[in-house]
Each structure stands twice: as structure tokens, then as C-alpha cells.
Design a protein around this motif. Structure first.
Motif, PDB file in Angstrom:
ATOM      1  N   TYR A 158     -54.605 116.907 -13.270  1.00 59.78           N
ATOM      2  CA  TYR A 158     -55.411 117.222 -13.221  1.00 59.78           C
ATOM      3  C   TYR A 158     -56.589 115.985 -12.876  1.00 59.78           C
ATOM      4  N   TRP A 186     -62.901 119.810 -10.461  1.00 61.78           N
ATOM      5  CA  TRP A 186     -61.204 119.470 -10.688  1.00 61.78           C
ATOM      6  C   TRP A 186     -61.040 119.132  -9.436  1.00 61.78           C
ATOM      7  N   GLY A 189     -54.511 119.130  -8.511  1.00 59.71           N
ATOM      8  CA  GLY A 189     -53.426 118.704  -9.240  1.00 59.71           C
ATOM      9  C   GLY A 189     -51.797 118.572  -8.425  1.00 59.71           C
TER      10      GLY A 189
END
Length: 119
Positions: free
Chosen positions: A94, A109, A112
Motif C-alpha cells: 500500500y 492510502w 494496494g
């Protein structure tokens, strides 16, 4: 609103290399740190490498000497070169960006990207 776009994951054999890239869109006006974390099945998310303000790079002990992080300030990107990969490096990686407007941390974030190291 800042968004992070990751690329570069995949399936490789032990000893091989990969390069992960993360590009940030939106306004970044109080950069503090940008880097990569990873989470393997059944484990907590952990820091892999990050670049902080002043271009100081920090690495997890487990990747020191094998992984290299670099940042392109003009493009708001951070790259992670993964060399000498091991099965233990298998995880979802991530991208994370931290800003500190007015001294308060705000983090973002990415979605991923999967890295699998297997023979």
C-alpha cells in the motif's frame, strides 16, 4: 482531495525484482512523508520504506539493502525498487502519503497492489 494510484505489482520468482510506483493527484501543500507499507495474510500492516520531509529515507530492517525508495517531487510520485525478492516479501503493498497542515497529520492510502514471490 488527494488520491493515490499504485502500479507495478505482480508474480515473480525468488531472487527476481519488481518496481512499484505510486502517483499522487490533488493538492499537496504540506508534505510530511510518502512511502510503502505491506500486509501479508494474517499479519498486521507494516512499514516497508518511506521518504520524509527533507528526503530522508527509512527502511524496515527486513528490506534494508534490497529495496530502494525514491521520490520525484515534481511529479508527486514515489517509487520502490524491490530486488532479491523472497517469499516472505509476499503481501499487498500500500502506498501512503502523510500531510501535516497546521501541524495535524492527515494520511491517504492507495488501494494496494499484490506482490507474490513464489517458485
Amino acid at each position: 482531495q488527494v488520491q493515490l494510484y499504485e502500479s507495478g505489482g505482480g508474480l515473480v520468482q525468488p531472487g527476481e525484482s519488481l518496481r512499484l510506483s505510486c502517483a499522487a493527484s490533488g493538492t499537496i501543500f504540506s508534505f510530511y512523508a510518502m512511502g510503502w507499507y505491506r500486509q501479508a495474510p494474517g499479519k498486521q500492516r507494516e512499514l516497508v520504506a518511506e521518504v520524509t520531509r527533507g528526503d530522508i529515507a527509512n527502511y524496515a530492517d527486513s528490506v534494508e539493502g534490497r529495496f530502494t525508495i525514491s521520490r520525484d517531487n515534481a511529479k508527486n510520485t514515489v517509487n520502490l525498487q524491490l530486488n532479491s525478492l523472497k517469499p516472505d516479501d509476499t503481501a499487498v503493498y500500500y502506498c501512503r502519503l502523510e500531510q501535516r497542515p497546521y501541524g495535524r497529520p492527515v494520511e491517504y492510502w492507495g488501494q494496494g497492489t499484490q506482490v507474490t514471490v513464489s517458485s
